[in-house]
Design an enzyme around this catalytic site. Structure first.
Site, PDB file in Angstrom:
ATOM      1  N   SER A  55       0.916  -1.108  -0.063  1.00  0.00           N
ATOM      2  CA  SER A  55       0.086   0.046  -0.103  1.00  0.00           C
ATOM      3  C   SER A  55       0.724   1.350  -0.029  1.00  0.00           C
ATOM      4  O   SER A  55       2.027   1.339   0.710  1.00  0.00           O
ATOM      5  CB  SER A  55      -0.945   0.072   1.292  1.00  0.00           C
ATOM      6  OG  SER A  55      -1.866  -0.748   1.207  1.00  0.00           O
ATOM      7  N   GLU A  62      -0.723  18.662  -6.504  1.00  0.00           N
ATOM      8  CA  GLU A  62      -2.095  18.604  -7.081  1.00  0.00           C
ATOM      9  C   GLU A  62      -3.282  17.621  -6.666  1.00  0.00           C
ATOM     10  O   GLU A  62      -4.060  17.247  -7.221  1.00  0.00           O
ATOM     11  CB  GLU A  62      -1.978  18.653  -8.460  1.00  0.00           C
ATOM     12  CG  GLU A  62      -1.086  19.685  -9.388  1.00  0.00           C
ATOM     13  CD  GLU A  62       0.612  19.326  -9.193  1.00  0.00           C
ATOM     14  OE1 GLU A  62       0.820  18.000  -8.494  1.00  0.00           O
ATOM     15  OE2 GLU A  62       1.207  20.047  -9.642  1.00  0.00           O
ATOM     16  N   SER A  63      -2.738  16.989  -5.516  1.00  0.00           N
ATOM     17  CA  SER A  63      -3.632  16.179  -4.401  1.00  0.00           C
ATOM     18  C   SER A  63      -2.586  14.736  -4.431  1.00  0.00           C
ATOM     19  O   SER A  63      -1.564  14.972  -3.790  1.00  0.00           O
ATOM     20  CB  SER A  63      -4.917  15.738  -5.297  1.00  0.00           C
ATOM     21  OG  SER A  63      -5.808  16.987  -5.155  1.00  0.00           O
ATOM     22  N   HIS A  68      -3.130   0.204  -3.635  1.00  0.00           N
ATOM     23  CA  HIS A  68      -3.347  -0.900  -2.735  1.00  0.00           C
ATOM     24  C   HIS A  68      -3.223  -2.232  -3.633  1.00  0.00           C
ATOM     25  O   HIS A  68      -4.001  -2.329  -4.572  1.00  0.00           O
ATOM     26  CB  HIS A  68      -4.685  -1.077  -2.027  1.00  0.00           C
ATOM     27  CG  HIS A  68      -4.807   0.253  -1.365  1.00  0.00           C
ATOM     28  ND1 HIS A  68      -4.195   0.260  -0.004  1.00  0.00           N
ATOM     29  CD2 HIS A  68      -5.523   1.168  -1.433  1.00  0.00           C
ATOM     30  CE1 HIS A  68      -4.282   1.459   0.676  1.00  0.00           C
ATOM     31  NE2 HIS A  68      -5.358   2.124  -0.425  1.00  0.00           N
ATOM     32  N   CYS A  83      -5.759  17.748  -9.078  1.00  0.00           N
ATOM     33  CA  CYS A  83      -6.546  19.350  -9.127  1.00  0.00           C
ATOM     34  C   CYS A  83      -5.889  20.180 -10.173  1.00  0.00           C
ATOM     35  O   CYS A  83      -4.954  20.158 -10.301  1.00  0.00           O
ATOM     36  CB  CYS A  83      -6.678  20.051  -7.691  1.00  0.00           C
ATOM     37  SG  CYS A  83      -7.420  18.943  -6.244  1.00  0.00           S
ATOM     38  N   GLN A 173      17.578 -17.758  -4.577  1.00  0.00           N
ATOM     39  CA  GLN A 173      16.877 -16.828  -3.516  1.00  0.00           C
ATOM     40  C   GLN A 173      17.021 -15.369  -4.135  1.00  0.00           C
ATOM     41  O   GLN A 173      18.009 -14.936  -5.264  1.00  0.00           O
ATOM     42  CB  GLN A 173      17.503 -16.665  -2.141  1.00  0.00           C
ATOM     43  CG  GLN A 173      19.105 -16.440  -2.082  1.00  0.00           C
ATOM     44  CD  GLN A 173      19.535 -17.008  -1.004  1.00  0.00           C
ATOM     45  OE1 GLN A 173      18.941 -17.693   0.081  1.00  0.00           O
ATOM     46  NE2 GLN A 173      21.093 -17.030  -0.764  1.00  0.00           N
ATOM     47  N   HIS A 204      28.370 -11.176  14.203  1.00  0.00           N
ATOM     48  CA  HIS A 204      29.568 -11.700  13.806  1.00  0.00           C
ATOM     49  C   HIS A 204      30.574 -11.824  15.064  1.00  0.00           C
ATOM     50  O   HIS A 204      31.100 -13.055  15.118  1.00  0.00           O
ATOM     51  CB  HIS A 204      30.020 -10.915  12.559  1.00  0.00           C
ATOM     52  CG  HIS A 204      29.209 -11.089  11.357  1.00  0.00           C
ATOM     53  ND1 HIS A 204      28.765 -10.093  10.967  1.00  0.00           N
ATOM     54  CD2 HIS A 204      28.937 -12.119  10.731  1.00  0.00           C
ATOM     55  CE1 HIS A 204      28.075 -10.563   9.813  1.00  0.00           C
ATOM     56  NE2 HIS A 204      28.214 -11.710   9.628  1.00  0.00           N
ATOM     57  N   ASP A 228      28.529 -13.039   3.243  1.00  0.00           N
ATOM     58  CA  ASP A 228      28.809 -11.764   3.329  1.00  0.00           C
ATOM     59  C   ASP A 228      30.375 -11.091   3.592  1.00  0.00           C
ATOM     60  O   ASP A 228      30.803 -10.164   3.691  1.00  0.00           O
ATOM     61  CB  ASP A 228      27.885 -11.201   4.072  1.00  0.00           C
ATOM     62  CG  ASP A 228      27.515 -11.841   5.569  1.00  0.00           C
ATOM     63  OD1 ASP A 228      28.363 -11.620   6.167  1.00  0.00           O
ATOM     64  OD2 ASP A 228      26.813 -12.445   5.757  1.00  0.00           O
ATOM     65  N   GLU A 248      29.758 -21.424   0.634  1.00  0.00           N
ATOM     66  CA  GLU A 248      28.790 -20.476   0.536  1.00  0.00           C
ATOM     67  C   GLU A 248      27.952 -20.937  -0.932  1.00  0.00           C
ATOM     68  O   GLU A 248      28.699 -21.087  -1.968  1.00  0.00           O
ATOM     69  CB  GLU A 248      29.068 -19.033   0.226  1.00  0.00           C
ATOM     70  CG  GLU A 248      28.047 -18.181  -0.183  1.00  0.00           C
ATOM     71  CD  GLU A 248      26.796 -18.144   0.607  1.00  0.00           C
ATOM     72  OE1 GLU A 248      26.951 -17.982   1.782  1.00  0.00           O
ATOM     73  OE2 GLU A 248      25.601 -18.174   0.196  1.00  0.00           O
ATOM     74  N   GLY A 280      27.196 -26.394   1.201  1.00  0.00           N
ATOM     75  CA  GLY A 280      27.812 -26.666   2.542  1.00  0.00           C
ATOM     76  C   GLY A 280      27.374 -28.330   2.908  1.00  0.00           C
ATOM     77  O   GLY A 280      27.949 -28.792   3.624  1.00  0.00           O
ATOM     78  N   PRO A 305      17.276 -22.650   0.451  1.00  0.00           N
ATOM     79  CA  PRO A 305      18.728 -23.271   0.436  1.00  0.00           C
ATOM     80  C   PRO A 305      19.168 -23.348   1.846  1.00  0.00           C
ATOM     81  O   PRO A 305      20.027 -24.585   1.964  1.00  0.00           O
ATOM     82  CB  PRO A 305      19.530 -22.298  -0.441  1.00  0.00           C
ATOM     83  CG  PRO A 305      19.130 -20.883  -0.183  1.00  0.00           C
ATOM     84  CD  PRO A 305      17.690 -21.172  -0.263  1.00  0.00           C
TER      85      PRO A 305
HETATM   86  N1  SPD Z   1      16.960 -13.713  10.159  1.00  0.00           N
HETATM   87  C1  SPD Z   1      18.045 -13.681  10.360  1.00  0.00           C
HETATM   88  C2  SPD Z   1      19.156 -14.968  10.285  1.00  0.00           C
HETATM   89  C3  SPD Z   1      20.125 -14.226   9.482  1.00  0.00           C
HETATM   90  C4  SPD Z   1      21.457 -15.246   9.844  1.00  0.00           C
HETATM   91  N2  SPD Z   1      22.631 -15.104   9.140  1.00  0.00           N
HETATM   92  C5  SPD Z   1      22.993 -14.000   8.829  1.00  0.00           C
HETATM   93  C6  SPD Z   1      24.137 -13.833   8.022  1.00  0.00           C
HETATM   94  C7  SPD Z   1      25.231 -12.807   8.574  1.00  0.00           C
HETATM   95  N3  SPD Z   1      26.599 -13.335   8.056  1.00  0.00           N
END
Ligand code: SPD
Length: 428
Positions: A55, A62-63, A68, A83, A173, A204, A228, A248, A280, A305
């Site tokens: 939403s 002008e309005s 939605h 308007c 993803q 971390h 990351d 990863e 992994g 995954p």
């Molecule tokens: N909902 C969050 C769960 C995330 C866990 N891992 C995050 C990765 C960071 N290196």
């Protein structure tokens, strides 16, 4: 014009479901539609709704333009109210029909404030002028676009600047990076927050330094997930580490982080690191017994995954691949937001490592729903995470590396679980 404004009530059917569920995309399309019609934009607010739908409103001088969406019906209800003569709402209509890939659009137009029914009285409300220059002040544009991490009952919303810096649907993803106002850049997968520049340290530092400072002999480390780079960065602060293997599954996460999250990914090129893009679960299935002193499960949530990273077979392999004094830590979800996943994982670990060798601990992660997050520490041979801590060394380490969240008090306190969490773990 015979009225103050024109109001078009629009039905769009057969739209792209994906677009109708995409907050930044819809905001962009609505802003573009407003501009094309000749409107002056004042502000915009857009929200995502559970489980699907967006939403939002664009306020124009002008309005307004409002929307939605119901992605599950490929349907959007839009109203375009303008308007004056300078803006043509039908231009917005055509622009949005195209943007949403609508198969069918229909609309009715109403005249709002019919002049022959109104009586005008002259009032002087003045003009907004800049105090110093006395020039007329143009309207300021403000926008409000929110990312929401939610289930059907709980949500956490974080405001960001609109268009994602990175957006890619990988084979696994949807990977996105948003530029948020409070937390810097934020990595999300499938609309769930993974980490943000300004609060990732808590996650971390806790997943890595708690086990590593209680076990100073760790030399060979395996990270599952963690694309990351935040976990690897923290591991490499321990000079005794000889090698780190990171597996990863999603190359897009690594690429996004390398490009947009340099403070997290800074160590992904380190010579001690063997970075493997792969599964992994397969990797551990094929790995030798007793091959790592420390295994870190830095996974995303147990969907897509990562689902297999919460299974008994996987943790049997983790146990098998640890050296006799080996330890592991895993992110084990929120005891409140993901209660079942948390409890199931802790119980699963207890059956594999033994009840006395599994220690759930907590950290406060501001950008995760509820803020309360858990990790689980397990050891193969009675390496207690608090008794084994060299407090003096932990204090010196935290100081030397100027850590943001971890300190020796937090290390000890993290294992003190609130009673409601102890109860949920004790209940069968
Ligand atoms: N909902 C969050 C769960 C995330 C866990 N891992 C995050 C990765 C960071 N290196």
């Amino acid at each position: 014009m015979k009225s103050l404004g024109r109001h078009i009530l629009v039905e769009f059917h057969g739209c792209s479901a994906e677009i109708l569920n995409d907050v930044p995309q819809i905001e962009q399309d609505m802003l573009a539609a407003a501009k094309q019609s000749g409107a002056t934009i004042i502000s915009s607010v857009f929200h995502h709704f559970s489980p699907f739908g967006v939403s939002g409103v664009v306020v124009i001088q002008e309005s307004h333009l409002a929307i939605h969406t119901w992605p599950e019906y490929r349907y959007a209800a839009v109203d375009l109210f303008t308007c004056g003569d300078s803006v043509n709402p039908w231009v917005s209509y055509e622009s949005l029909k195209k943007a949403f890939e609508a198969a069918h659009g229909s609309a009715i137009e109403l005249n709002r404030g019919q002049l022959d029914l109104l009586e005008r009285s002259d009032i002087d409300v003045g003009e907004m002028r800049d105090v110093a220059t006395q020039t007329l002040m143009p309207p300021k544009y403000s926008r409000s676009v929110w990312f929401t991490d939610r289930d059907e009952n709980i949500a956490l919303s974080i405001r960001h600047k609109g268009k994602p810096l990175f957006k890619e649907k990988s084979p696994y993803q949807l990977v996105e990076i948003f530029d948020t106002y409070k937390y810097g850049r934020m990595l999300t997968v499938d609309k769930m927050v993974m980490c943000s520049e300004h609060d990732e340290a808590a996650y971390h530092e806790m997943i890595i330094h708690v086990p590593m400072l209680a076990n100073p002999d760790i030399r060979k480390v395996l990270v599952i997930g963690g694309g990351d780079g935040g976990s690897v960065r923290e591991i490499l602060k321990h000079p005794q580490v000889e090698s780190v293997t990171m597996v990863e599954i999603d190359e897009a996460v690594i690429r996004a982080s390398r490009e947009f999250l340099p403070s997290l990914s800074s160590c992904l090129g380190d010579p001690k690191l063997d970075l493997i893009v792969g599964d992994g679960i397969d990797f551990l299935r094929q790995a030798d017994n007793d091959s790592f002193d420390f295994i870190v499960i830095d996974s995303s949530d147990p969907v897509g995954p990562s689902a297999g990273l919460f299974s008994k077979d996987f943790y049997n392999d983790v146990h098998r691949c640890l050296t006799p004094n080996g330890v592991m830590s895993a992110q084990s979800e929120s005891p409140r937001f993901n209660q079942a996943a948390f409890v199931d994982l802790v119980h699963c670990l207890q059956t594999i490592f033994g009840s006395a060798e599994v220690y759930p601990y907590l950290a406060f992660i501001q950008t995760y729903p509820t803020g309360m997050w858990s990790f689980s520490y397990c050891s193969k041979r009675s390496r207690h995470p608090v008794v084994n801590l060299d407090v003096e060394k932990a204090i010196a380490f935290a100081k030397e590396h100027d850590l943001n969240y971890y300190n020796s008090d937090i290390h000890r306190a993290a294992f003190c679980l609130p009673t409601f969490i102890q109860k949920m773990l004790d209940a069968q």
